[in-house]
Design an enzyme around this catalytic site. Structure first.
Site, mmCIF file in Angstrom:
data_model
loop_
_atom_site.group_PDB
_atom_site.id
_atom_site.type_symbol
_atom_site.label_atom_id
_atom_site.label_comp_id
_atom_site.label_asym_id
_atom_site.label_seq_id
_atom_site.Cartn_x
_atom_site.Cartn_y
_atom_site.Cartn_z
ATOM 1 N N LYS A 178 -8.196 2.338 15.388
ATOM 2 C CA LYS A 178 -8.643 0.976 15.015
ATOM 3 C C LYS A 178 -7.772 0.291 14.223
ATOM 4 C CE LYS A 178 -10.978 -0.640 12.254
ATOM 5 N NZ LYS A 178 -10.416 -2.048 11.678
ATOM 6 N N GLU A 254 -4.038 8.158 3.177
ATOM 7 C CA GLU A 254 -3.000 7.645 2.429
ATOM 8 C C GLU A 254 -3.711 6.458 1.798
ATOM 9 O OE1 GLU A 254 -0.445 10.333 3.660
ATOM 10 O OE2 GLU A 254 -0.231 8.806 1.997
ATOM 11 N N CYS A 288 2.112 -0.601 -0.249
ATOM 12 C CA CYS A 288 1.376 0.332 -1.172
ATOM 13 C C CYS A 288 2.211 0.908 -2.237
ATOM 14 C CB CYS A 288 0.634 1.284 -0.581
ATOM 15 S SG CYS A 288 1.815 2.454 0.437
ATOM 16 N N GLU A 381 -5.521 -1.994 -9.159
ATOM 17 C CA GLU A 381 -4.664 -2.257 -8.083
ATOM 18 C C GLU A 381 -4.934 -3.923 -7.641
ATOM 19 O OE1 GLU A 381 -5.269 -1.038 -3.693
ATOM 20 O OE2 GLU A 381 -3.104 -0.382 -3.957
HETATM 21 N N1 LIG Z 1 -0.665 4.953 0.801
HETATM 22 C C1 LIG Z 1 -0.411 4.220 1.860
HETATM 23 O O1 LIG Z 1 0.305 4.490 2.488
HETATM 24 C C2 LIG Z 1 -1.131 2.843 2.022
HETATM 25 C C3 LIG Z 1 -0.272 2.125 2.889
HETATM 26 C C4 LIG Z 1 -0.861 0.791 3.073
HETATM 27 C C5 LIG Z 1 -1.926 0.235 2.501
HETATM 28 N N2 LIG Z 1 -2.709 1.055 1.702
HETATM 29 C C6 LIG Z 1 -3.690 0.750 0.642
HETATM 30 O O2 LIG Z 1 -4.471 -0.256 1.674
HETATM 31 C C7 LIG Z 1 -5.251 -1.345 0.970
HETATM 32 C C8 LIG Z 1 -5.010 -2.469 1.742
HETATM 33 O O3 LIG Z 1 -4.967 -2.358 3.062
HETATM 34 P P1 LIG Z 1 -6.503 -2.846 3.869
HETATM 35 O O4 LIG Z 1 -6.923 -4.201 2.701
HETATM 36 O O5 LIG Z 1 -6.426 -3.096 4.988
HETATM 37 O O6 LIG Z 1 -7.421 -1.720 3.409
HETATM 38 P P2 LIG Z 1 -9.001 -1.488 3.687
HETATM 39 O O7 LIG Z 1 -9.492 -0.162 3.156
HETATM 40 O O8 LIG Z 1 -9.767 -2.675 3.344
HETATM 41 O O9 LIG Z 1 -8.944 -1.420 5.403
HETATM 42 C C9 LIG Z 1 -8.165 -0.389 5.944
HETATM 43 C C10 LIG Z 1 -8.661 -0.079 7.324
HETATM 44 O O10 LIG Z 1 -9.937 0.560 7.262
HETATM 45 C C11 LIG Z 1 -10.922 -0.214 8.018
HETATM 46 N N3 LIG Z 1 -12.118 0.141 7.045
HETATM 47 C C12 LIG Z 1 -12.679 -0.735 6.261
HETATM 48 N N4 LIG Z 1 -13.775 -0.359 5.725
HETATM 49 C C13 LIG Z 1 -14.029 0.719 6.554
HETATM 50 C C14 LIG Z 1 -15.263 1.846 6.671
HETATM 51 N N5 LIG Z 1 -16.403 1.689 5.801
HETATM 52 N N6 LIG Z 1 -15.327 2.810 7.623
HETATM 53 C C15 LIG Z 1 -14.127 2.796 8.301
HETATM 54 N N7 LIG Z 1 -13.087 2.093 8.392
HETATM 55 C C16 LIG Z 1 -13.085 1.102 7.508
HETATM 56 C C17 LIG Z 1 -10.520 -1.654 8.075
HETATM 57 O O11 LIG Z 1 -10.968 -2.378 9.068
HETATM 58 C C18 LIG Z 1 -8.866 -1.458 8.134
HETATM 59 O O12 LIG Z 1 -8.762 -0.906 9.475
HETATM 60 C C19 LIG Z 1 -4.703 -1.265 -0.568
HETATM 61 O O13 LIG Z 1 -5.434 -0.570 -1.274
HETATM 62 C C20 LIG Z 1 -3.207 -0.293 -0.376
HETATM 63 O O14 LIG Z 1 -2.892 0.361 -1.298
HETATM 64 C C21 LIG Z 1 -2.203 2.510 1.439
HETATM 65 N N1 LIG Z 2 4.052 5.317 5.295
HETATM 66 C C1 LIG Z 2 4.968 4.694 4.847
HETATM 67 C C2 LIG Z 2 4.990 3.451 4.160
HETATM 68 C C3 LIG Z 2 3.810 2.909 3.699
HETATM 69 C C4 LIG Z 2 3.591 1.865 2.950
HETATM 70 C C5 LIG Z 2 2.380 1.355 2.086
HETATM 71 O O1 LIG Z 2 2.088 0.099 2.273
HETATM 72 C C6 LIG Z 2 6.366 4.929 5.421
HETATM 73 O O2 LIG Z 2 7.476 4.473 4.904
HETATM 74 O O3 LIG Z 2 6.292 5.823 6.147
#
Ligand SMILES: NC(=O)c1ccc[n+]([C@@H]2O[C@H](COP(=O)([O-])OP(=O)(O)OC[C@H]3O[C@@H](n4cnc5c(N)ncnc54)[C@H](O)[C@@H]3O)[C@@H](O)[C@H]2O)c1
Ligand SMILES: N/C(=C\C=C\C=O)C(=O)O
Length: 477
Positions: A178, A254, A288, A381
């Site tokens: 999803k 992640e 991230c 963040e």
């Molecule tokens: N550590 C990493 O590799 C990494 C990478 C990218 C983004 N991020 C983090 O993601 C955030 C930004 O992305 P975002 O706004 O899409 O995050 P988000 O958590 O709002 O959404 C991420 C995904 O989770 C789904 N989702 C949301 N609530 C849910 C629930 N209760 N149950 C199941 N699924 C749910 C959303 O529809 C979306 O597909 C930031 O905090 C960023 O730091 C982390």
């Molecule tokens: N997972 C990875 C990047 C994540 C980026 C976060 O926004 C990658 O480079 O493999």
């Protein structure tokens, strides 16, 4: 290709349609179907029956052939994937065409190589005084977990979706994915490539929709799911974990970050400034791994801030925030920073372009100074093009400042003293520490965060370990 679910080998648009909005100019790009619970359930059931079928009996060699075929399929439609990623995210075309789409292709090829070449261990065992030969052979084989739920975010849509899909398939699982409701297009294109690659129906399933109390939650709370691989906000991870607890479902998370940069006085300042511009403002800070806290050794603090501000003011080709809601969130932190006493060195508002972009969700790349470590702007963040710069005096203080956070995902250290680099980097509470560089990626390395930044690691054998169960077989000889 319009956003569509892909369930049991069939594309459908079942469900209420919600608008897909361009972050570049606020225009309506199309609509996305919201998968109702029964569509999510059908996807999980399709995945279950697929793993009970021929896919569950494939060899790793056969699965790696499919991974390479998928990589070739993405490559053959490279421009279509770039166009779709740029349309959904608003990111500069140069970024999508040099990072997002090449990395998606690379993810499939890397895991085809890693899975095929991965050895398993065996232990010849002797048991003195035991009847018979007194010997046994212990060896490890790996079984897939089963049906894996993959939930991915909007910032690197295809890169992060395929970063989980590739190893999950390599390990023999079936998938219900999803993607974010903000960025459905490249995931739908990927389903088309997978369909053309001839993966058996039900092996890869795609459902669109929102998260909480919608398709995402229906999926992660589904009793037929054997594991959850999630990338997104820490708060969302906690919500998913609560549901996973009901079925003791294993999770790979992640999550969020508030990444520090440590700039020592002995750093190559030009390199440190260029590197910090990249690490703070690439994809307008919506990665991230981006830097939001910069700590600079006092003797070069003023010089560094001035140079960083000059380079930041010169930025022109930057993209928008993903949505009006996220734009408003970032701007609220700009206001909060000022309320908490920050000096706005550059930025702090909304750019005026005098063209259609004024209808989009752009914010100015921003540098703040002068805040205490207790300020919310320094602790929370923001996930936008903003960093706070503060001075430090010695190594121990730099490490303490870097680690004073609920997060621990990534960090950068800028120094020409390599003894210092090797002293400091291992002391930083993060999953990834870059020295004199940023976001330099080797896909075999562990990727992930500590504390509120995640659970587990992805990358190389770490992903293959998560997506499979080792079985120890002990044979009496
Ligand atoms: N550590 C990493 O590799 C990494 C990478 C990218 C983004 N991020 C983090 O993601 C955030 C930004 O992305 P975002 O706004 O899409 O995050 P988000 O958590 O709002 O959404 C991420 C995904 O989770 C789904 N989702 C949301 N609530 C849910 C629930 N209760 N149950 C199941 N699924 C749910 C959303 O529809 C979306 O597909 C930031 O905090 C960023 O730091 C982390
Ligand atoms: N997972 C990875 C990047 C994540 C980026 C976060 O926004 C990658 O480079 O493999």
């Amino acid at each position: 290709m319009k956003p569509a679910h892909y369930v049991n080998g069939v594309f459908t648009t079942t469900g209420a349609a919600f608008p897909l909005i361009s972050p570049i100019d606020g225009s309506r790009l199309g609509v996305v179907p919201e998968a109702p619970r029964d569509v999510v359930d059908a996807a999980v059931r399709a995945a279950r029956s697929a793993i009970a079928g021929p896919w569950g009996r494939t060899s790793v060699e056969e699965r790696c052939v499919f991974l390479r075929r998928i990589a070739d399929g993405i490559e053959a439609r490279f421009d279509a994937f770039v166009d779709a990623e740029v349309a959904d995210t608003g990111k500069p075309r140069e970024l999508a065409s040099t990072v997002d789409i090449p990395r998606a292709i690379g993810n499939f090829r890397a895991y085809a190589d890693l899975a095929y070449g991965r050895p398993e261990r065996a232990y010849p065992t002797t048991v003195p005084g035991w009847s018979g030969s007194g010997q046994a052979l212990n060896y490890t084989v790996r079984r897939p977990l089963g049906v894996v739920a993959i939930i991915s975010p909007w910032n690197l849509p295809l890169l992060l979706l395929t970063w989980k899909v590739a190893p999950a398939l390599a390990a023999g699982n079936t998938i219900v994915a999803k993607p974010s409701e903000e960025t459905p297009s490249t995931a739908t294109l990927l389903a088309g490539v997978i369909d053309e690659a001839g993966l058996p129906a039900g092996v890869f399933n795609l459902v669109h929709g929102h998260g909480a109390d919608a398709a995402g939650e229906h999926l992660t709370s589904h009793p037929g799911v054997d594991a959850i691989a999630f990338t997104g906000a820490s708060a969302t991870g906690a919500a998913i974990m609560r549901h996973a607890a009901d079925h003791v479902t294993p999770v790979s998370f992640e999550l969020g970050g508030k990444n520090p940069a440590l700039v020592f006085a002995d750093a190559d300042l030009t390199e440190a400034v260029e590197g910090t511009v990249r690490s703070s403002f690439t994809h307008s800070g919506q990665i991230c791994l981006c830097t939001e806290r910069v700590y600079v050794q006092r003797p070069v603090f003023e010089e560094f801030v001035a140079a960083l501000a000059e380079r930041t003011r010169a930025l022109t080709d930057y993209g928008p925030m993903i949505s009006a809601e996220h734009r408003d969130k970032v701007l609220s932190y700009y206001r909060l920073g000022v309320e908490e006493g920050a000096t706005v060195v550059t930025g702090g508002g909304v750019p005026v372009f005098g063209d259609e972009r004024d209808g989009g969700f752009f914010v100015e790349p921003t540098i703040l100074t002068g805040l205490p470590e207790s300020a919310r702007t320094v602790r929370e963040e923001i996930f936008g093009p903003v960093c706070h710069v503060a001075p430090f005096d010695d190594e121990d203080e730099a490490v303490r400042l870097a680690n004073d956070s609920r997060y621990g995902l990534a960090a950068t250290v800028w120094t020409t003293d390599l003894s210092r680099a090797h002293r400091v980097a291992p002391r930083v509470e993060a999953g990834i520490v870059w020295v004199n560089c940023w976001n330099l990626r080797d896909l075999r390395t562990p990727f992930g965060g500590v504390k509120a930044s995640g659970i587990g690691r992805e990358g190389g054998e770490y992903s293959l370990d998560f997506f499979s169960e080792p079985v120890n077989v002990c044979v009496k000889i």
